[in-house]
Design a protein around this motif. Structure first.
Motif, mmCIF file in Angstrom:
data_model
loop_
_atom_site.group_PDB
_atom_site.id
_atom_site.type_symbol
_atom_site.label_atom_id
_atom_site.label_comp_id
_atom_site.label_asym_id
_atom_site.label_seq_id
_atom_site.Cartn_x
_atom_site.Cartn_y
_atom_site.Cartn_z
ATOM 1 N N GLU A 10 0.807 -1.098 0.068
ATOM 2 C CA GLU A 10 0.057 0.013 -0.056
ATOM 3 C C GLU A 10 0.793 1.260 0.151
ATOM 4 O OE1 GLU A 10 -0.932 -2.725 1.709
ATOM 5 O OE2 GLU A 10 -2.720 -2.912 0.618
ATOM 6 N N ASN A 11 2.081 1.253 0.712
ATOM 7 C CA ASN A 11 2.891 2.300 0.808
ATOM 8 C C ASN A 11 3.491 2.796 -0.599
ATOM 9 O OD1 ASN A 11 2.769 3.245 3.452
ATOM 10 N ND2 ASN A 11 4.502 1.729 4.058
ATOM 11 N N LEU A 13 2.106 1.727 -3.492
ATOM 12 C CA LEU A 13 1.227 1.992 -4.228
ATOM 13 C C LEU A 13 0.592 3.642 -4.212
ATOM 14 C CD1 LEU A 13 -1.828 -0.638 -4.902
ATOM 15 C CD2 LEU A 13 -2.277 2.089 -4.642
ATOM 16 N N LEU A 14 0.173 3.759 -3.037
ATOM 17 C CA LEU A 14 0.079 5.075 -2.508
ATOM 18 C C LEU A 14 0.740 6.281 -2.949
ATOM 19 C CD1 LEU A 14 -2.079 4.512 0.738
ATOM 20 C CD2 LEU A 14 -3.204 5.366 -1.266
ATOM 21 N N TYR A 149 -1.509 15.895 -0.034
ATOM 22 C CA TYR A 149 -1.792 14.442 0.080
ATOM 23 C C TYR A 149 -3.162 14.146 0.561
ATOM 24 C CZ TYR A 149 -1.183 9.504 1.257
ATOM 25 O OH TYR A 149 -0.872 8.257 1.293
ATOM 26 N N PHE B 180 0.622 5.038 3.565
ATOM 27 C CA PHE B 180 -0.290 4.025 4.087
ATOM 28 C C PHE B 180 -0.997 4.706 5.538
ATOM 29 C CE2 PHE B 180 -2.283 0.439 6.331
ATOM 30 C CZ PHE B 180 -3.266 0.412 5.762
ATOM 31 N N ALA B 183 -2.277 8.184 5.289
ATOM 32 C CA ALA B 183 -3.626 8.328 5.046
ATOM 33 C C ALA B 183 -4.613 7.881 6.039
ATOM 34 C CB ALA B 183 -3.691 7.346 3.541
ATOM 35 N N ALA B 191 -11.405 3.772 7.037
ATOM 36 C CA ALA B 191 -10.884 3.933 5.677
ATOM 37 C C ALA B 191 -9.982 2.769 5.371
ATOM 38 C CB ALA B 191 -10.255 5.301 5.280
ATOM 39 N N LYS B 194 -10.627 0.362 2.452
ATOM 40 C CA LYS B 194 -10.676 0.967 1.104
ATOM 41 C C LYS B 194 -9.194 1.112 0.899
ATOM 42 C CE LYS B 194 -14.518 3.783 -0.126
ATOM 43 N NZ LYS B 194 -15.379 5.194 0.053
ATOM 44 N N LEU B 195 -8.293 1.444 1.788
ATOM 45 C CA LEU B 195 -7.151 1.818 1.326
ATOM 46 C C LEU B 195 -6.303 0.444 1.186
ATOM 47 C CD1 LEU B 195 -6.205 4.421 4.161
ATOM 48 C CD2 LEU B 195 -6.252 4.841 1.763
ATOM 49 N N GLU B 196 -6.578 -0.621 1.872
ATOM 50 C CA GLU B 196 -6.074 -1.813 1.610
ATOM 51 C C GLU B 196 -6.188 -2.523 0.326
ATOM 52 O OE1 GLU B 196 -5.347 -2.935 6.544
ATOM 53 O OE2 GLU B 196 -6.838 -3.896 5.205
ATOM 54 N N SER B 197 -7.616 -2.220 -0.238
ATOM 55 C CA SER B 197 -8.069 -2.947 -1.265
ATOM 56 C C SER B 197 -7.759 -2.301 -2.674
ATOM 57 C CB SER B 197 -9.346 -3.360 -1.242
ATOM 58 O OG SER B 197 -10.192 -2.348 -0.938
ATOM 59 N N LEU B 198 -6.954 -1.335 -2.563
ATOM 60 C CA LEU B 198 -6.634 -0.516 -3.834
ATOM 61 C C LEU B 198 -6.061 -1.130 -4.735
ATOM 62 C CD1 LEU B 198 -5.678 3.312 -2.342
ATOM 63 C CD2 LEU B 198 -7.998 2.690 -3.450
ATOM 64 N N ASP B 199 -6.342 -0.758 -6.207
ATOM 65 C CA ASP B 199 -5.339 -1.489 -7.238
ATOM 66 C C ASP B 199 -4.634 -0.213 -7.644
ATOM 67 O OD1 ASP B 199 -6.467 -3.901 -7.492
ATOM 68 O OD2 ASP B 199 -8.335 -3.222 -8.292
ATOM 69 N N PRO B 200 -3.415 -0.970 -8.117
ATOM 70 C CA PRO B 200 -2.389 0.247 -8.445
ATOM 71 C C PRO B 200 -3.141 0.814 -9.776
ATOM 72 C CG PRO B 200 -1.440 -1.838 -8.510
ATOM 73 C CD PRO B 200 -2.863 -2.232 -8.408
ATOM 74 N N THR B 201 -2.732 2.031 -10.098
ATOM 75 C CA THR B 201 -3.465 3.032 -11.089
ATOM 76 C C THR B 201 -2.576 2.888 -12.651
ATOM 77 O OG1 THR B 201 -4.051 4.671 -9.534
ATOM 78 C CG2 THR B 201 -4.310 5.256 -11.867
#
Lengths: 178, 205
Positions: A10-11, A13-14, A149, B180, B183, B191, B194-201
């Protein structure tokens, strides 16, 4: 610690999505952002940037360090699907300017330069005044970073993200036509 | 790295637990309790602990207190003895040559592996005792009301050491404000999913 390992994906990716988006966002807005209290500031990417693509052993990185601000090479990288992994940011409010390099995967900050703090001691000065001024300026820059952010993260988890990506693509294509 | 440098490297943390007033009041005492211990006159390889941010020689906060406004300030001082590999190689060779000569007198023509290891340890210790530890300083600033902490370093080994020693000292956990966790901190625990299940853009398409 387990949680930290879990967050690794996640780190990255975000962090990469954020810096990539930030480049586009600061370009289309001429760097203009606004704090919650209405205070306006400028934030843009300059001089140094790295983009990365691929996975595992096939990671490709392109890095630019251009004093003239020519980002053509990393822009080429973006067009082949790379994302921003490191960037140098410049933030300005009125006469004050900050500069910092940020890493996507952990938000480690390096080379953070605040507006100048007078280091000479004057008689009668509070001995802590230099420190307090410096930490005020450091925290100010962090609040600017957090502000952009926050804007990103709200869009990122919303249904509007795909629209935002469509706009990003449009921006990237338009750049080609220039 | 001093926080007052013109150019600073910084890692940001959130303190996970709620910090009780009693603990805040005891910060100065805990810093002294876990202060840096000098190893100049020993052969120790490494030593680390807290010192006054205003003066790395002040391990009793006698020059100035750690409180500055709403902040608590202190530095992690880390002294390390480093032996140049070439120096160790040379002195190990001298010691082994000497040992071999002694062995020959007794009619032996070799040195056992265990004895070699023993000699290497002795030589290392001897050189270490003669070399001065190299000090390094990393400033920490704890914003108590905001539950935030800034550490002027981004080297992962030093960060691990700092996080662990901070926990040992204050019995508090530091959470690095990586993308992470920052956020999560902004949006709240809700949240997380939601944050854990994001797919890369895919920014190109």
């Amino acid at each position: 610690m387990d949680l930290l390992l879990l967050a690794e994906r996640e780190n990255t990716l975000l962090g990469q999505d954020f810096l990539t988006w930030l480049w586009y966002k600061s370009e289309i807005r001429d760097g203009l952002f606004e704090l919650e209290n209405g205070e306006r500031f400028l934030l843009f990417m300059e001089q140094r940037m790295s983009v990365q693509g691929g996975e595992g052993e096939n990671i490709d990185t392109a890095t630019v360090n251009s004093s003239s601000g020519d980002m053509t090479e990393v822009l080429m990288g973006l067009k082949t699907g790379k994302k921003v992994t490191r960037a140098q940011l410049r933030m300005e409010i009125d006469e004050n300017a900050w500069q910092v390099q940020i890493k996507a995967e952990d938000f480690a900050l390096s080379g953070l330069k605040t507006p100048k703090v007078e280091m000479k001691d004057e008689e009668g000065d509070d001995p802590d005044s230099k420190f307090l001024e410096k930490i005020f300026l450091i925290e100010k820059s962090l609040s600017l970073l957090d502000c952009v952010y926050m804007e990103f993260i709200k869009i990122r988890i919303s249904n509007n993200w795909q629209d935002e990506v469509a706009k990003f693509r449009h921006w990237l294509r338009n750049d080609e036509e220039k | 790295m001093p926080i007052l440098s013109a150019s600073v490297g910084l890692t940001r943390y959130r303190i996970v637990e709620e910090v009780e007033d009693d603990l805040i009041r005891s910060i100065p005492n805990l810093l002294v309790k876990y202060a840096f211990k000098d190893i100049d006159h020993t052969a120790e390889e490494r030593s680390f602990g807290w010192v006054n941010m205003d003066d790395m020689l002040d391990d009793k906060w006698s020059i100035s207190p750690p409180e500055k406004g709403q902040y608590y300030t202190f530095s992690l001082r880390l002294d390390t003895r480093r032996i140049q590999p070439a120096v160790l190689k040379k002195h190990l060779q001298i010691a082994l040559n000497h040992e071999l000569e002694e062995a020959k007198k007794e009619g032996k023509n070799f040195i056992s592996r265990d004895r070699k290891r023993e000699i290497k340890d002795q030589v290392t210790l001897k050189i270490r005792a003669r070399s001065l530890p190299i000090p390094a300083i990393f400033d920490a600033v704890w914003n108590v009301p905001d539950n935030r902490l800034y550490f002027a370093c981004s080297n992962s080994k030093v960060l691990d050491m700092f996080e662990e020693y901070f926990t040992d000292t204050f019995e508090l956990t530091l959470e690095p404000l990586t993308p992470f966790f920052l956020a999560m901190n902004m949006l709240g625990e809700d949240a997380a999913q939601k944050l854990e299940s994001l797919d890369p853009t895919y920014f190109v398409g």
